[in-house]
Scaffold this motif. Sequence first.
Motif, mmCIF file in Angstrom:
data_model
loop_
_atom_site.group_PDB
_atom_site.id
_atom_site.type_symbol
_atom_site.label_atom_id
_atom_site.label_comp_id
_atom_site.label_asym_id
_atom_site.label_seq_id
_atom_site.Cartn_x
_atom_site.Cartn_y
_atom_site.Cartn_z
ATOM 1 N N GLU A 20 2.198 28.800 47.496
ATOM 2 C CA GLU A 20 2.232 30.164 46.959
ATOM 3 C C GLU A 20 3.644 30.609 46.586
ATOM 4 N N ALA A 21 4.637 29.695 46.710
ATOM 5 C CA ALA A 21 6.036 30.004 46.395
ATOM 6 C C ALA A 21 6.540 31.201 47.202
ATOM 7 N N ASN A 22 6.258 31.156 48.495
ATOM 8 C CA ASN A 22 6.641 32.266 49.379
ATOM 9 C C ASN A 22 7.196 31.733 50.693
ATOM 10 N N THR A 23 7.982 30.656 50.619
ATOM 11 C CA THR A 23 8.418 29.984 51.847
ATOM 12 C C THR A 23 9.389 30.811 52.682
ATOM 13 N N GLU A 24 10.155 31.699 52.055
ATOM 14 C CA GLU A 24 11.088 32.503 52.843
ATOM 15 C C GLU A 24 10.371 33.449 53.805
ATOM 16 N N SER A 25 9.090 33.667 53.584
ATOM 17 C CA SER A 25 8.306 34.498 54.511
ATOM 18 C C SER A 25 8.157 33.831 55.874
ATOM 19 N N LEU A 26 8.429 32.523 55.940
ATOM 20 C CA LEU A 26 8.316 31.790 57.205
ATOM 21 C C LEU A 26 9.562 31.949 58.076
ATOM 22 N N ILE A 27 10.648 32.489 57.529
ATOM 23 C CA ILE A 27 11.894 32.632 58.282
ATOM 24 C C ILE A 27 11.702 33.606 59.436
ATOM 25 N N THR A 28 12.092 33.173 60.625
ATOM 26 C CA THR A 28 11.987 33.996 61.834
ATOM 27 C C THR A 28 13.310 33.933 62.584
ATOM 28 N N TYR A 29 13.854 35.065 62.925
ATOM 29 C CA TYR A 29 15.114 35.118 63.676
ATOM 30 C C TYR A 29 14.817 35.066 65.169
ATOM 31 N N VAL A 30 15.520 34.176 65.877
ATOM 32 C CA VAL A 30 15.292 34.000 67.309
ATOM 33 C C VAL A 30 16.607 34.213 68.056
ATOM 34 N N THR A 31 16.502 34.340 69.379
ATOM 35 C CA THR A 31 17.683 34.559 70.211
ATOM 36 C C THR A 31 18.698 33.454 69.988
ATOM 37 N N ASP A 32 19.947 33.834 69.863
ATOM 38 C CA ASP A 32 20.998 32.868 69.549
ATOM 39 C C ASP A 32 21.168 31.861 70.675
ATOM 40 N N ARG A 33 21.626 30.674 70.312
ATOM 41 C CA ARG A 33 21.927 29.608 71.267
ATOM 42 C C ARG A 33 23.082 30.033 72.180
ATOM 43 N N LEU A 34 23.037 29.608 73.433
ATOM 44 C CA LEU A 34 24.129 29.865 74.360
ATOM 45 C C LEU A 34 25.420 29.224 73.842
ATOM 46 N N GLY A 35 26.508 30.004 73.833
ATOM 47 C CA GLY A 35 27.806 29.473 73.432
ATOM 48 C C GLY A 35 27.858 28.957 72.012
ATOM 49 N N HIS A 36 27.067 29.549 71.113
ATOM 50 C CA HIS A 36 26.938 29.030 69.752
ATOM 51 C C HIS A 36 28.246 29.198 68.977
ATOM 52 N N ASP A 37 28.846 28.083 68.556
ATOM 53 C CA ASP A 37 30.075 28.140 67.762
ATOM 54 C C ASP A 37 29.788 28.796 66.417
ATOM 55 N N ARG A 38 30.708 29.657 65.984
ATOM 56 C CA ARG A 38 30.461 30.451 64.782
ATOM 57 C C ARG A 38 30.695 29.660 63.506
ATOM 58 N N ARG A 39 31.768 28.874 63.482
ATOM 59 C CA ARG A 39 32.078 28.165 62.234
ATOM 60 C C ARG A 39 32.787 26.859 62.534
ATOM 61 N N TYR A 40 32.399 25.819 61.812
ATOM 62 C CA TYR A 40 33.133 24.560 61.781
ATOM 63 C C TYR A 40 33.549 24.314 60.331
ATOM 64 N N ALA A 41 34.726 23.766 60.141
ATOM 65 C CA ALA A 41 35.163 23.388 58.797
ATOM 66 C C ALA A 41 36.158 22.245 58.917
ATOM 67 N N ILE A 42 35.955 21.220 58.130
ATOM 68 C CA ILE A 42 36.801 20.023 58.164
ATOM 69 C C ILE A 42 37.815 20.041 57.024
ATOM 70 N N ASP A 43 39.065 19.816 57.381
ATOM 71 C CA ASP A 43 40.096 19.568 56.389
ATOM 72 C C ASP A 43 40.324 18.055 56.346
ATOM 73 N N ALA A 44 39.847 17.414 55.285
ATOM 74 C CA ALA A 44 39.923 15.950 55.166
ATOM 75 C C ALA A 44 41.113 15.505 54.316
ATOM 76 N N THR A 45 42.161 16.337 54.254
ATOM 77 C CA THR A 45 43.318 16.007 53.411
ATOM 78 C C THR A 45 43.934 14.667 53.798
ATOM 79 N N LYS A 46 44.116 14.433 55.080
ATOM 80 C CA LYS A 46 44.723 13.180 55.532
ATOM 81 C C LYS A 46 43.907 11.982 55.053
ATOM 82 N N THR A 47 42.595 12.060 55.202
ATOM 83 C CA THR A 47 41.726 10.956 54.792
ATOM 84 C C THR A 47 41.752 10.772 53.279
#
Length: 366
Positions: free
Chosen positions: A292-319
């Motif tokens: 039915e092209a309505n998949t976003e209706s399945l999105i459900t927000y749940v209690t956050d994970r314990l100690g959930h890290d907010r952001r990861y980002a890799i700087d691969a300049t050296k590589t």
Amino acid sequence: MKKLLVTGGAGFIGANFVHYWLSKYPEDNVVVLDALTYAGNLENLAVVQNNENFSFVKGDICDQALVETLLIDHQVDTLVHFAAESHVDRSITGPDAFIETNILGTYSLLKAAKKCWLDDRDKPFEHRFHHVSTDEVYGTLSASDPAFTEDTAYAPNSPYSASKAASDHLVRAYHHTYGLNVTTSNCSNNYGPYHFPEKLIPLVITNILHNKSLPIYGDGMQIRDWLYVEDHAYGIDLVLNKGRIGENYNIGGNNEWANINIVKEVCALVETRFAESSELATRFPEALAAIEANTESLITYVTDRLGHDRRYAIDATKTRVELGYEPKETFETGIAKTVSWYLDNEAWWKAVMDGSYQDWVEGQYS
């Protein structure tokens, strides 16, 4: 010609690395050692099982005697260490397995490598112990912080990342204390074929196909850098062939996405596939939201994970600068390939999800 021992080679990243390596270096010999726990799957290696230069051994990396036997009998000169417990949620509810595999398992491998490659030889032996680690050892970033470099101080926040940090330190110590030839790579979030369905991207795909809710932790704005798994294999290839002994190399995808936007992107791609092919609605009749092209209706927000890290980002300049690394896939091309793979390989993920594969393993190796 290299002779490789790949630990955890029946898992998601390890299996993709084995496919990549035998395709690019068909003259090399590859031995996979895997305990075939819930995330290890021999079907992941089906495309190489008839290759005369490939062999598989079921076993535990904590079994030092077994590892020594494999190193000697197969004349291994390169050990690529993927084997790890890796799911953060599981590490929160059951950290013991992470300490056992990620720390003690790595220690066992290092002891075996030192004995076979250094202690028991009368003359120097060209060798490499490559350790595959994660960006999670660096901790978390705010939205404005610069990305992780190889010089970022370690600050792990989960039992999983703490166990990986400990293993990284052991690998470093075996180089600086004993002279073992080591390299370590720290990668960002991998995605692609054979990804175990408990992880975000395959979970979203398979849940859509079952018309189940798509659980989003907290506000869904946790940001990750996403790396197509074959690009990760390519990065390790460069480290093995060009990397400096004793060095760490970051391998990233140059793709920072918030989790909620990842989910919406996957939803849109699945809907497009269903719109393009009426056959999918026949194969997946439960996928009503996709039909039915309505998949976003399945999105459900749940209690956050314990100690959930907010952001990861890799700087691969050296590589990039030292080794010439650049990911070959954008997120748009990589995620399109991934969605297509899951739609085309229903038998694989259904066997993993319903437990029939694990039942088969236990019957084969009991």
